[in-house]
Design an enzyme around this catalytic site. Structure first.
Site, PDB file in Angstrom:
ATOM      1  N   ASN A   1      23.621 -86.158 -22.905  1.00 22.96           N
ATOM      2  CA  ASN A   1      24.911 -86.454 -23.561  1.00 22.96           C
ATOM      3  C   ASN A   1      24.857 -87.741 -24.377  1.00 22.96           C
ATOM      4  O   ASN A   1      25.846 -88.135 -24.974  1.00 22.96           O
ATOM      5  CB  ASN A   1      26.055 -86.530 -22.542  1.00 22.96           C
ATOM      6  CG  ASN A   1      26.126 -87.887 -21.881  1.00 22.96           C
ATOM      7  OD1 ASN A   1      25.097 -88.491 -21.572  1.00 22.96           O
ATOM      8  ND2 ASN A   1      27.330 -88.385 -21.664  1.00 22.96           N
TER       9      ASN A   1
ATOM     10  N   LYS B   1      24.366 -80.077 -26.016  1.00 28.34           N
ATOM     11  CA  LYS B   1      23.796 -80.895 -24.934  1.00 28.34           C
ATOM     12  C   LYS B   1      22.403 -80.443 -24.485  1.00 28.34           C
ATOM     13  O   LYS B   1      21.624 -81.263 -23.996  1.00 28.34           O
ATOM     14  CB  LYS B   1      24.739 -80.915 -23.721  1.00 28.34           C
ATOM     15  CG  LYS B   1      25.945 -81.814 -23.925  1.00 28.34           C
ATOM     16  CD  LYS B   1      26.786 -81.917 -22.651  1.00 28.34           C
ATOM     17  CE  LYS B   1      27.903 -82.914 -22.842  1.00 28.34           C
ATOM     18  NZ  LYS B   1      28.619 -83.209 -21.599  1.00 28.34           N
TER      19      LYS B   1
ATOM     20  N   THR C   1      28.047 -83.660 -27.387  1.00 35.05           N
ATOM     21  CA  THR C   1      28.901 -82.790 -26.587  1.00 35.05           C
ATOM     22  C   THR C   1      28.654 -81.334 -26.965  1.00 35.05           C
ATOM     23  O   THR C   1      27.740 -81.020 -27.751  1.00 35.05           O
ATOM     24  CB  THR C   1      30.381 -83.239 -26.662  1.00 35.05           C
ATOM     25  OG1 THR C   1      31.131 -82.479 -25.722  1.00 35.05           O
ATOM     26  CG2 THR C   1      30.973 -83.058 -28.049  1.00 35.05           C
TER      27      THR C   1
ATOM     28  N   ASP D   1      26.769 -88.718 -18.139  1.00 36.98           N
ATOM     29  CA  ASP D   1      27.801 -88.013 -17.353  1.00 36.98           C
ATOM     30  C   ASP D   1      27.499 -88.196 -15.866  1.00 36.98           C
ATOM     31  O   ASP D   1      28.415 -88.337 -15.046  1.00 36.98           O
ATOM     32  CB  ASP D   1      27.803 -86.512 -17.673  1.00 36.98           C
ATOM     33  CG  ASP D   1      28.397 -86.210 -19.042  1.00 36.98           C
ATOM     34  OD1 ASP D   1      29.160 -87.050 -19.553  1.00 36.98           O
ATOM     35  OD2 ASP D   1      28.092 -85.135 -19.594  1.00 36.98           O
TER      36      ASP D   1
ATOM     37  N   ALA E   1      29.802 -79.517 -16.474  1.00 38.07           N
ATOM     38  CA  ALA E   1      30.283 -80.637 -15.653  1.00 38.07           C
ATOM     39  C   ALA E   1      29.829 -80.469 -14.202  1.00 38.07           C
ATOM     40  O   ALA E   1      29.544 -81.455 -13.509  1.00 38.07           O
ATOM     41  CB  ALA E   1      31.798 -80.734 -15.732  1.00 38.07           C
TER      42      ALA E   1
ATOM     43  N   ASN F   1      32.258 -70.978  -7.112  1.00 35.63           N
ATOM     44  CA  ASN F   1      32.701 -70.665  -8.472  1.00 35.63           C
ATOM     45  C   ASN F   1      33.264 -69.260  -8.508  1.00 35.63           C
ATOM     46  O   ASN F   1      32.816 -68.377  -7.776  1.00 35.63           O
ATOM     47  CB  ASN F   1      31.518 -70.772  -9.443  1.00 35.63           C
ATOM     48  CG  ASN F   1      31.956 -70.623 -10.887  1.00 35.63           C
ATOM     49  OD1 ASN F   1      32.873 -71.322 -11.326  1.00 35.63           O
ATOM     50  ND2 ASN F   1      31.328 -69.724 -11.630  1.00 35.63           N
TER      51      ASN F   1
ATOM     52  N   GLY G   1      39.636 -88.118 -13.202  1.00 36.14           N
ATOM     53  CA  GLY G   1      38.588 -87.855 -14.192  1.00 36.14           C
ATOM     54  C   GLY G   1      38.442 -88.980 -15.209  1.00 36.14           C
ATOM     55  O   GLY G   1      37.406 -89.097 -15.865  1.00 36.14           O
TER      56      GLY G   1
HETATM   57  P1  ATR Z   1      32.204 -77.291 -18.554  1.00 35.87           P
HETATM   58  O1  ATR Z   1      30.919 -77.121 -19.335  1.00 35.87           O
HETATM   59  O2  ATR Z   1      33.139 -78.291 -19.148  1.00 35.87           O
HETATM   60  O3  ATR Z   1      31.970 -77.522 -17.112  1.00 35.87           O
HETATM   61  P2  ATR Z   1      32.577 -74.413 -18.603  1.00 35.87           P
HETATM   62  O4  ATR Z   1      31.131 -74.217 -18.799  1.00 35.87           O
HETATM   63  O5  ATR Z   1      33.506 -73.658 -19.472  1.00 35.87           O
HETATM   64  O6  ATR Z   1      33.013 -75.932 -18.753  1.00 35.87           O
HETATM   65  O7  ATR Z   1      32.896 -74.141 -17.069  1.00 35.87           O
HETATM   66  C1  ATR Z   1      34.137 -73.952 -16.637  1.00 35.87           C
HETATM   67  C2  ATR Z   1      34.068 -73.535 -15.181  1.00 35.87           C
HETATM   68  O8  ATR Z   1      35.409 -73.406 -14.750  1.00 35.87           O
HETATM   69  C3  ATR Z   1      33.375 -72.207 -14.966  1.00 35.87           C
HETATM   70  O9  ATR Z   1      32.619 -72.297 -13.793  1.00 35.87           O
HETATM   71  C4  ATR Z   1      34.536 -71.231 -14.815  1.00 35.87           C
HETATM   72  O10 ATR Z   1      34.317 -70.157 -13.935  1.00 35.87           O
HETATM   73  P3  ATR Z   1      33.570 -68.790 -14.400  1.00 35.87           P
HETATM   74  O11 ATR Z   1      32.114 -69.102 -14.255  1.00 35.87           O
HETATM   75  O12 ATR Z   1      34.044 -67.774 -13.430  1.00 35.87           O
HETATM   76  O13 ATR Z   1      33.991 -68.521 -15.800  1.00 35.87           O
HETATM   77  C5  ATR Z   1      35.582 -72.104 -14.204  1.00 35.87           C
HETATM   78  N1  ATR Z   1      36.918 -71.579 -14.523  1.00 35.87           N
HETATM   79  C6  ATR Z   1      37.474 -71.461 -15.740  1.00 35.87           C
HETATM   80  N2  ATR Z   1      38.709 -70.929 -15.641  1.00 35.87           N
HETATM   81  C7  ATR Z   1      38.921 -70.690 -14.320  1.00 35.87           C
HETATM   82  C8  ATR Z   1      40.009 -70.135 -13.557  1.00 35.87           C
HETATM   83  N3  ATR Z   1      41.139 -69.712 -14.143  1.00 35.87           N
HETATM   84  N4  ATR Z   1      39.869 -70.055 -12.216  1.00 35.87           N
HETATM   85  C9  ATR Z   1      38.722 -70.465 -11.612  1.00 35.87           C
HETATM   86  N5  ATR Z   1      37.671 -70.995 -12.272  1.00 35.87           N
HETATM   87  C10 ATR Z   1      37.767 -71.108 -13.604  1.00 35.87           C
END
Ligand code: ATR
Length: 267
Positions: free
Chosen positions: A86, A65, A61, A101, A127, A147, A233
């Protein structure tokens, strides 16, 4: 006894030991699965230990990764498509990397009567990569990504050949599958949040949340109230774990009993 475990840093709470140790017990396998907190600077020496001990299988994790890929003898096509691993397993004396995943993302969609013909991925982190690779592998014809930070969505869109939808325009679209990979709805600060307005769910769409704690996120509750199907999930977590267990032991855990184990652990 065979050794298995999970490497990550920091290693927060994970249900993986509960799942795998239960599986070993159920199937009479002499194995033990434990957390291995490994800092980024300690990865090289830990990987030497994996080969010398040897450790039979590992979950990988954050933040390893991608970096772990440099230490492997073989990486599956699927893991290469995601650009992340993973799961580590042995094939003879070759240390291999897989990405279960993606298997976890796909599994609950195979149970739907009809494959969605369009899908939107919300978020652009790790993810989201797994979701994009999974939807591509399933053959969903129209896939888009949205995003908050558009540049990150654009980079993934380029890599996976999908469309980008600006974050503020996401709800103007009517995808048949909406997959939330952001932390919005997760227990803690984000629990009351949702990535989608309750009044704007497309008709007969499937809402798929990667978040599993809480089990019923606001996104899923509101989708259900709007008449949509929902996938928790927990399904992804369960199926990525079942696939790891199969790679390591060649055996299948009972999915229904394993799901109940996880549900009990979360309540
Ligand atoms: P993971 O690897 O688990 O997918 P991550 O890399 O931290 O986690 O990704 C989180 C995603 O959620 C990111 O795309 C993030 O958007 P940003 O690229 O703008 O940072 C998104 N995210 C996190 N908090 C958010 C919020 N409050 N509103 C909208 N998107 C959010």
């Amino acid at each position: 006894m065979d050794s298995y475990g999970i490497i990550g840093w920091p290693l927060g709470h994970t249900m993986s030991p509960t799942l795998h140790n239960w599986g070993f017990n159920q199937l009479g396998i002499d194995g033990k699965y434990q957390p291995y907190p490994v800092e980024p600077t300690g990865l090289a020496s830990f990987m030497e230990t994996v080969r010398s001990t040897p450790i039979q299988g590992l979950s990988v994790t954050i933040p390893h990764k991608q970096t772990v890929m440099a230490y492997l003898d073989h990486i599956t096509d699927r893991a290469q498509a995601v650009g992340a691993v993973n799961t580590l397993y042995w094939d003879g004396d070759m240390l291999c990397g897989e990405n279960t995943d993606v298997i976890g993302i796909i599994a609950p969609l195979n149970d739907l009567a009809d494959l969605p013909q369009s899908a939107m991925v919300l978020g652009a982190g790790g993810a989201a990569r797994a979701a994009l690779a999974g939807f591509k592998e399933l053959g969903i014809p129209r896939i888009c990504i949205s995003n908050r930070t558009e540049a990150k969505a654009a980079a993934l869109a380029d890599e996976f050949s999908v469309k980008v939808i600006p974050w503020e325009k996401r709800m103007d679209e009517s995808p048949q599958l909406i997959c939330n990979t952001t932390p919005l709805g997760m227990s803690g600060d984000f629990q009351s949040h949702t990535p989608w307005d309750a009044s704007r769910f497309p008709e007969e769409c499937v809402a798929y949340d990667i978040v599993y704690n809480p089990l019923r996120t606001r996104f899923l509750s509101e989708a259900e109230e709007a008449g949509c199907s929902t996938i928790s999930g927990l399904e992804m977590f369960l199926h990525q774990g079942l696939a790891q267990f199969k790679l390591w032991t060649g055996q299948d855990m009972n999915p229904t009993a394993a799901r109940q184990l996880l549900l009990d652990a979360l309540r």
